[in-house]
Design a protein around this motif. Structure first.
Motif, PDB file in Angstrom:
ATOM      1  N   GLY A   2     -14.508  27.199 -47.752  1.00 55.33           N
ATOM      2  CA  GLY A   2     -15.422  27.246 -46.818  1.00 55.33           C
ATOM      3  C   GLY A   2     -16.668  25.903 -47.140  1.00 55.33           C
ATOM      4  O   GLY A   2     -16.479  25.191 -47.957  1.00 55.33           O
ATOM      5  N   PRO A   3     -17.761  26.133 -46.627  1.00 56.28           N
ATOM      6  CA  PRO A   3     -18.930  25.168 -46.938  1.00 56.28           C
ATOM      7  C   PRO A   3     -19.060  25.046 -48.315  1.00 56.28           C
ATOM      8  O   PRO A   3     -19.420  25.867 -49.107  1.00 56.28           O
ATOM      9  N   GLY A   4     -18.986  23.771 -48.908  1.00 51.12           N
ATOM     10  CA  GLY A   4     -19.249  23.338 -50.219  1.00 51.12           C
ATOM     11  C   GLY A   4     -18.067  23.829 -51.168  1.00 51.12           C
ATOM     12  O   GLY A   4     -18.063  23.418 -52.324  1.00 51.12           O
ATOM     13  N   ARG A   5     -16.824  24.260 -50.514  1.00 48.00           N
ATOM     14  CA  ARG A   5     -15.666  24.879 -51.428  1.00 48.00           C
ATOM     15  C   ARG A   5     -14.673  24.436 -50.445  1.00 48.00           C
ATOM     16  O   ARG A   5     -13.747  25.587 -50.066  1.00 48.00           O
ATOM     17  N   SER A   6     -14.039  23.258 -50.316  1.00 52.18           N
ATOM     18  CA  SER A   6     -12.913  22.817 -49.347  1.00 52.18           C
ATOM     19  C   SER A   6     -12.216  21.842 -49.924  1.00 52.18           C
ATOM     20  O   SER A   6     -12.922  21.131 -50.885  1.00 52.18           O
ATOM     21  N   ILE A   7     -11.033  21.383 -49.277  1.00 46.27           N
ATOM     22  CA  ILE A   7     -10.454  20.072 -49.793  1.00 46.27           C
ATOM     23  C   ILE A   7     -11.275  19.057 -49.552  1.00 46.27           C
ATOM     24  O   ILE A   7     -11.241  17.865 -50.317  1.00 46.27           O
ATOM     25  N   LEU A   8     -12.289  19.098 -48.753  1.00 49.01           N
ATOM     26  CA  LEU A   8     -13.163  17.958 -48.507  1.00 49.01           C
ATOM     27  C   LEU A   8     -13.874  17.446 -49.563  1.00 49.01           C
ATOM     28  O   LEU A   8     -14.276  16.210 -50.126  1.00 49.01           O
ATOM     29  N   ASP A   9     -14.392  18.725 -50.310  1.00 52.65           N
ATOM     30  CA  ASP A   9     -15.217  18.572 -51.473  1.00 52.65           C
ATOM     31  C   ASP A   9     -14.274  17.873 -52.674  1.00 52.65           C
ATOM     32  O   ASP A   9     -14.844  17.132 -53.294  1.00 52.65           O
ATOM     33  N   ARG A  10     -12.914  18.574 -52.704  1.00 54.03           N
ATOM     34  CA  ARG A  10     -12.237  18.050 -53.506  1.00 54.03           C
ATOM     35  C   ARG A  10     -11.788  16.611 -53.518  1.00 54.03           C
ATOM     36  O   ARG A  10     -11.802  15.953 -54.467  1.00 54.03           O
ATOM     37  N   GLU A  30      -3.545  15.936 -46.952  1.00 57.31           N
ATOM     38  CA  GLU A  30      -3.359  14.291 -45.786  1.00 57.31           C
ATOM     39  C   GLU A  30      -4.317  14.714 -44.616  1.00 57.31           C
ATOM     40  O   GLU A  30      -5.202  13.734 -44.400  1.00 57.31           O
ATOM     41  N   TRP A  31      -4.757  15.881 -44.076  1.00 54.42           N
ATOM     42  CA  TRP A  31      -5.586  16.162 -42.852  1.00 54.42           C
ATOM     43  C   TRP A  31      -6.974  15.867 -43.267  1.00 54.42           C
ATOM     44  O   TRP A  31      -7.714  15.281 -42.798  1.00 54.42           O
ATOM     45  N   GLY A  32      -7.293  16.399 -44.624  1.00 54.01           N
ATOM     46  CA  GLY A  32      -8.676  16.047 -45.156  1.00 54.01           C
ATOM     47  C   GLY A  32      -8.928  14.713 -45.439  1.00 54.01           C
ATOM     48  O   GLY A  32     -10.094  14.028 -44.990  1.00 54.01           O
ATOM     49  N   VAL A  76     -19.954  14.442 -46.750  1.00 53.09           N
ATOM     50  CA  VAL A  76     -19.403  13.475 -47.676  1.00 53.09           C
ATOM     51  C   VAL A  76     -19.326  12.079 -46.770  1.00 53.09           C
ATOM     52  O   VAL A  76     -18.583  12.310 -45.718  1.00 53.09           O
ATOM     53  N   ALA A  77     -20.024  10.887 -47.031  1.00 47.20           N
ATOM     54  CA  ALA A  77     -19.683   9.850 -46.245  1.00 47.20           C
ATOM     55  C   ALA A  77     -18.324   9.307 -46.665  1.00 47.20           C
ATOM     56  O   ALA A  77     -17.755   9.595 -47.544  1.00 47.20           O
ATOM     57  N   PRO A  78     -17.447   8.706 -45.540  1.00 48.37           N
ATOM     58  CA  PRO A  78     -16.220   8.335 -45.686  1.00 48.37           C
ATOM     59  C   PRO A  78     -16.077   7.057 -46.927  1.00 48.37           C
ATOM     60  O   PRO A  78     -15.304   7.202 -47.747  1.00 48.37           O
ATOM     61  N   ALA A  79     -17.182   6.306 -46.999  1.00 50.90           N
ATOM     62  CA  ALA A  79     -17.180   5.182 -48.218  1.00 50.90           C
ATOM     63  C   ALA A  79     -17.326   6.145 -49.627  1.00 50.90           C
ATOM     64  O   ALA A  79     -16.584   5.395 -50.176  1.00 50.90           O
TER      65      ALA A  79
END
Length: 278
Positions: free
Chosen positions: A140-148, A202-204, A266-269
Motif C-alpha cells: 500500500g502507500p509507502g510500502r510497495s514495490i515502487l518504494d523498493r 517489471e510492472w513497477g 518517487v521521480a523516475p530519475a
C-alpha cells in the motif's frame, strides 16, 4: 457506531483504524510505548478498561519468542470481554508450501513457523465469535514495490515457477469491516491474481520509467534469511470464502490496479539512480 480496541497499531491495523474513525468509530490502540495517544501494551489497568468498553477487539500482534503476547497477557480477559466481535490478523504462511497450487481455508495448518501456526489456532479457539484473517504479502502507500525499486531493494529472481499472493492494505480494512456483518470463522483476504514477484517488479519499473534489475539466482542476489524464506514457499491463495460469506470484493483485484492507486512520490530519475540506471 462501535468502539474498536486494536492490539498492535501496525501498518494494516493503523489503516483500519483510520477508516473506522472516518466513519465515526471510537478507536483505541495499543503500542509498546504508548506513543501518539495509544495505550502502552503493559498498562494493564488501561488495557483492561478498554476491553470492558470495546464492542470490537482486533489483534494484529504476531507471535514473538514462541508465544502470542496478547494471548499470554490478556487472553483470559479477551475471552471474557463483552465485545460482540473479535478479530485476529494472521498469515497465509500457516498453509506452508503448496507447490504453486491454490489453497483455501479448509487446508491444514502446516507452515514452517510453529509459533505462527499455534497462535492462529489458539485465536480460533478463544471464543465462538472470532474472525481470523489470513493475509499474504501486504502492500500500500509507502510500502510497495515502487518504494523498493526507488530504494534499490528490488530483485528479479530466477525461479520461473514461483507464485505469490498479495493484498492491498485498503482491502484488508474492507474485509475486516465486511466481517462485522458476517459469520465468525477463518477468511483469506487476498487479491484475485497471484503472480510471480518478477512480474510485479517489471510492472513497477515500467511505471517509474526505469530498467528492470537483472535476473539473478537467490545466491547472486544476496538476500537476507527472511527474504530467502519468502522464496521457499510457493502458493496461490483463494479468496472465495470471504466473497461468498462476507460480501467482500477486493477494490484492487490485482497488483496493477493497486499500484496505479498509489501516489507517485518517487521521480523516475531518482528511481533510476537508485537501481543504477542511467
Amino acid at each position: 457506531m462501535g468502539q474498536m480496541l486494536i492490539f498492535g497499531m501496525g501498518y494494516a491495523a493503523s489503516h483500519l483504524g483510520g477508516r473506522l474513525r472516518a466513519r465515526g468509530w471510537e478507536v483505541t490502540g495499543t503500542t509498546q510505548d504508548g506513543r501518539e495517544g495509544s495505550i502502552a501494551f503493559a498498562d494493564e489497568r488501561a488495557v483492561l478498561g478498554a476491553l470492558r468498553s470495546a464492542t470490537h477487539i482486533l489483534s494484529s500482534v504476531p507471535p514473538a519468542e514462541g508465544a502470542d503476547p496478547v494471548l499470554a497477557r490478556y487472553g483470559e480477559a479477551v475471552a471474557l470481554a463483552p465485545a460482540g466481535w473479535v478479530g485476529y490478523l494472521s498469515s497465509t504462511g500457516v498453509y506452508g508450501d503448496t507447490g504453486g497450487a491454490w489453497v483455501d481455508e479448509s487446508a491444514a495448518i502446516k507452515g514452517r513457523r510453529p509459533d505462527r501456526n499455534a497462535a492462529d489456532a489458539a485465536w480460533g479457539m478463544l471464543r465462538s465469535d472470532v474472525r481470523t484473517f489470513r493475509l499474504p504479502g501486504i502492500y500500500g502507500p509507502g510500502r510497495s514495490i515502487l518504494d523498493r525499486i526507488a530504494e534499490g531493494r528490488a530483485h528479479r529472481i530466477d525461479l520461473p515457477e514461483q507464485v505469490f499472493s498479495r493484498v492491498h492494505v485498503d482491502d484488508i480494512a474492507g474485509g475486516v469491516m465486511a466481517s462485522f456483518r458476517g459469520p465468525a470463522g477463518v477468511y483469506n483476504l487476498a487479491d484475485d491474481e497471484p503472480c510471480h514477484q518478477n512480474e510485479l517488479v517489471e510492472w513497477g519499473c515500467a511505471m517509474l520509467g526505469v530498467a528492470a534489475p537483472p535476473l539473478q539466482s537467490l545466491e547472486e542476489a544476496g538476500l537476507s534469511p527472511a527474504a530467502c524464506a519468502f522464496y521457499a514457499e510457493n502458493r496461490r491463495v483463494a479468496n472465495g470464502k470471504a466473497k461468498r460469506l462476507l460480501g467482500w470484493t477486493p477494490r484492487y483485484p490485482s497488483f496493477r490496479e493497486g499500484l496505479a492507486s498509489l501516489p507517485m512520490t518517487v521521480a523516475p530519475a531518482e528511481a533510476g539512480a537508485a537501481i543504477g540506471v542511467e
